[in-house]
Design an enzyme around this catalytic site. Structure first.
Site, mmCIF file in Angstrom:
data_model
loop_
_atom_site.group_PDB
_atom_site.id
_atom_site.type_symbol
_atom_site.label_atom_id
_atom_site.label_comp_id
_atom_site.label_asym_id
_atom_site.label_seq_id
_atom_site.Cartn_x
_atom_site.Cartn_y
_atom_site.Cartn_z
ATOM 1 N N PHE A 141 0.864 -1.185 0.000
ATOM 2 C CA PHE A 141 0.000 0.000 0.000
ATOM 3 C C PHE A 141 0.898 1.232 0.000
ATOM 4 C CE2 PHE A 141 -2.442 3.571 1.384
ATOM 5 C CZ PHE A 141 -3.617 3.424 0.664
ATOM 6 N N ASP A 226 9.604 2.887 1.692
ATOM 7 C CA ASP A 226 8.433 3.689 2.042
ATOM 8 C C ASP A 226 8.207 3.529 3.546
ATOM 9 O OD1 ASP A 226 5.967 4.736 2.624
ATOM 10 O OD2 ASP A 226 4.942 3.886 0.880
ATOM 11 N N LYS A 255 3.025 11.192 6.920
ATOM 12 C CA LYS A 255 2.223 11.023 8.140
ATOM 13 C C LYS A 255 2.763 11.793 9.359
ATOM 14 C CE LYS A 255 0.184 6.591 6.811
ATOM 15 N NZ LYS A 255 -1.209 6.871 6.516
HETATM 16 C C1 LIG Z 1 3.201 2.894 3.526
HETATM 17 C C2 LIG Z 1 2.302 3.976 3.031
HETATM 18 N N1 LIG Z 1 2.640 4.667 1.942
HETATM 19 C C3 LIG Z 1 1.869 5.657 1.472
HETATM 20 C C4 LIG Z 1 0.673 5.994 2.077
HETATM 21 C C5 LIG Z 1 -0.179 7.081 1.506
HETATM 22 O O1 LIG Z 1 -0.161 8.213 2.312
HETATM 23 P P1 LIG Z 1 -1.290 9.330 2.143
HETATM 24 O O2 LIG Z 1 -2.577 8.750 2.610
HETATM 25 O O3 LIG Z 1 -0.812 10.471 3.015
HETATM 26 O O4 LIG Z 1 -1.312 9.706 0.696
HETATM 27 C C6 LIG Z 1 0.277 5.285 3.211
HETATM 28 C C7 LIG Z 1 -1.013 5.592 3.878
HETATM 29 O O5 LIG Z 1 -1.556 4.828 4.621
HETATM 30 C C8 LIG Z 1 1.101 4.250 3.703
HETATM 31 O O6 LIG Z 1 0.764 3.529 4.767
#
Ligand SMILES: Cc1ncc(COP(=O)(O)O)c(C=O)c1O
Length: 401
Positions: A141, A226, A255
């Site tokens: 994700f 990530d 976040k």
């Molecule tokens: C690992 C990871 N990458 C990217 C995102 C996407 O972030 P955003 O919701 O701020 O676009 C999330 C969101 O849950 C995430 O957990």
């Protein structure tokens, strides 16, 4: 219909149904606690999917934001502002890197990492035009943009949003052999979550991340971690990669970097990688704005003390000890995670993840289900020990223990 039901109905009527929230309407919050419009208090065991690592309205962060609100909030990148250099320098230093490319949301930062890797591939590695490939993991994700969902394996996230962006190769998470065979001379990056959060807090087998590090180094491929959800203290370290002694080429952060106050995300890497960009090739009106930088600078200062990481490690042990005991009862079929972060699979005869979340809500605890049978537990790192114990006692109660 009471006032709260009225607000839920109005939200349903006037917002696209992209979420299925629990029927609770929050009015205020402080630390690890939230209060609904009727004055009922709830312990927050989700922490805004880790955006609230430092708790709701953390005093230091609120003060930093307020002070900046009285100075300047937005300049755009057309001009320099006086918080930008410090933000980039200190974030790079926290990451042991050299350069920062700031954005706002997590998905934007992932998009930025994809563009960075491709640009690096063409300008530095010498990959032929249009041939760059990025290897990702199944069940990932990384966000919701069109390119990011193009390499998702979740049909709900993808269906009816095509045509999809090409250039991605998906291999099973945790499988080094598959990773090795997927790498070609045109591979510019491997993009991975060091722990897969949305998939249910899946920790890869020991040796996987170091294996990926070795492979990517050998093959001149960027390792992009990530750490949007796993990073910034959540697992008991600043970065989840640290548990395996791995330093990637690129960190993608978001976040908690915005302290739960403003969206702040960033790609952080070496000058050799982020130095590939020239003026006009990428940007964002809000990326690196003064308010975002002021809050993030305070977040960085707080992380530099190591206090939050230590707390996540210590309370994480307590959390996993208790969840381990629950696993022994047969009412949960699996528990995974690291630090103050856990995925708990509920034995189906005790309810779906959603049902367990609803029953917990009735007892004053807020969590979120994922993939049917799993609930995720990710409290703010500032949660009190007694509060954590109380929240877990409610989970036991919901499971009939
Ligand atoms: C690992 C990871 N990458 C990217 C995102 C996407 O972030 P955003 O919701 O701020 O676009 C999330 C969101 O849950 C995430 O957990």
């Amino acid at each position: 219909m009471n006032a709260m039901e009225g607000l839920v109905a109005a939200a349903e009527a006037h917002s696209a149904h992209t979420y299925h929230p629990l029927p609770v309407v929050i009015a205020t919050a402080d630390g690890a606690w939230m209060t609904d419009v009727e004055g009922r208090r709830y312990l927050d065991l989700l922490a805004g999917y880790s955006a609230l690592n430092f708790g709701h309205r953390n005093r230091r962060l609120v003060e930093a934001a307020k002070a900046q609100l009285e100075r300047v909030t937005l300049t755009s990148r057309a001009f320099h502002h006086d918080r930008f250099a410090a933000f980039c320098e200190e974030l790079a230093e926290l990451c042991g890197m050299e350069m920062v490319l700031p954005m706002n949301t997590g998905a934007e930062a992932v998009e930025t990492a994809v563009k960075t890797a491709r640009k690096w591939g063409y300008r530095v590695k010498g990959v032929p035009s249009e041939m760059a490939k990025i290897v990702v993991a199944g069940n990932n994700f990384h966000g919701r943009t069109t390119t990011v969902i193009s390499f998702s394996t979740d049909s709900e996230a993808r269906a009816d949003f095509g045509p999809y962006t090409p250039g991605f190769e998906i291999v099973p998470y945790g499988d080094l052999t598959a990773m090795r065979s997927a790498l070609t001379e045109n591979t510019v990056a491997v993009l991975l979550e060091p722990i897969q959060g949305e998939a249910g807090v899946l920790v890869p087998p020991a040796g996987y991340l170091p294996g990926v590090r070795e492979l990517t180094r050998e093959r001149n491929v960027l390792f992009v971690a990530d750490e949007i959800q796993s990073g910034l203290g959540r697992t008991g370290r600043t970065f989840a990669c640290e548990h395996e002694g791995v330093v990637p080429d690129v960190y993608v952060l978001g976040k908690a970097l915005g302290g739960g106050i403003v969206p702040v995300s960033a790609v952080v890497s070496s000058a050799a990688v982020l130095g590939v960009f020239r003026a006009g090739e990428h940007g964002s009106t809000f990326g690196g704005n003064p308010l975002a930088c002021a809050v993030a600078l305070e977040v960085i200062a707080m992380l530099r003390t190591g206090e939050y990481q230590a707390r996540a490690a210590e309370l994480g042990e307590r959390l996993h000890r208790e969840l381990g005991a629950l696993a022994g009862t047969g009412r949960v079929t699996g528990v995974r995670g690291r630090g103050l972060w856990a995925g708990v699979d509920i034995e189906p005869s005790y309810g779906t993840g959603r049902e367990v979340s609803e029953r917990l809500m009735d007892l004053g605890v807020l969590v979120k289900d994922t993939h049917g049978a799993t609930i995720r537990i990710a409290p703010p790192l500032v949660i009190g020990e007694e509060d954590l114990d109380w929240g877990l006692a409610q989970l036991r109660a919901v499971l009939g223990l």
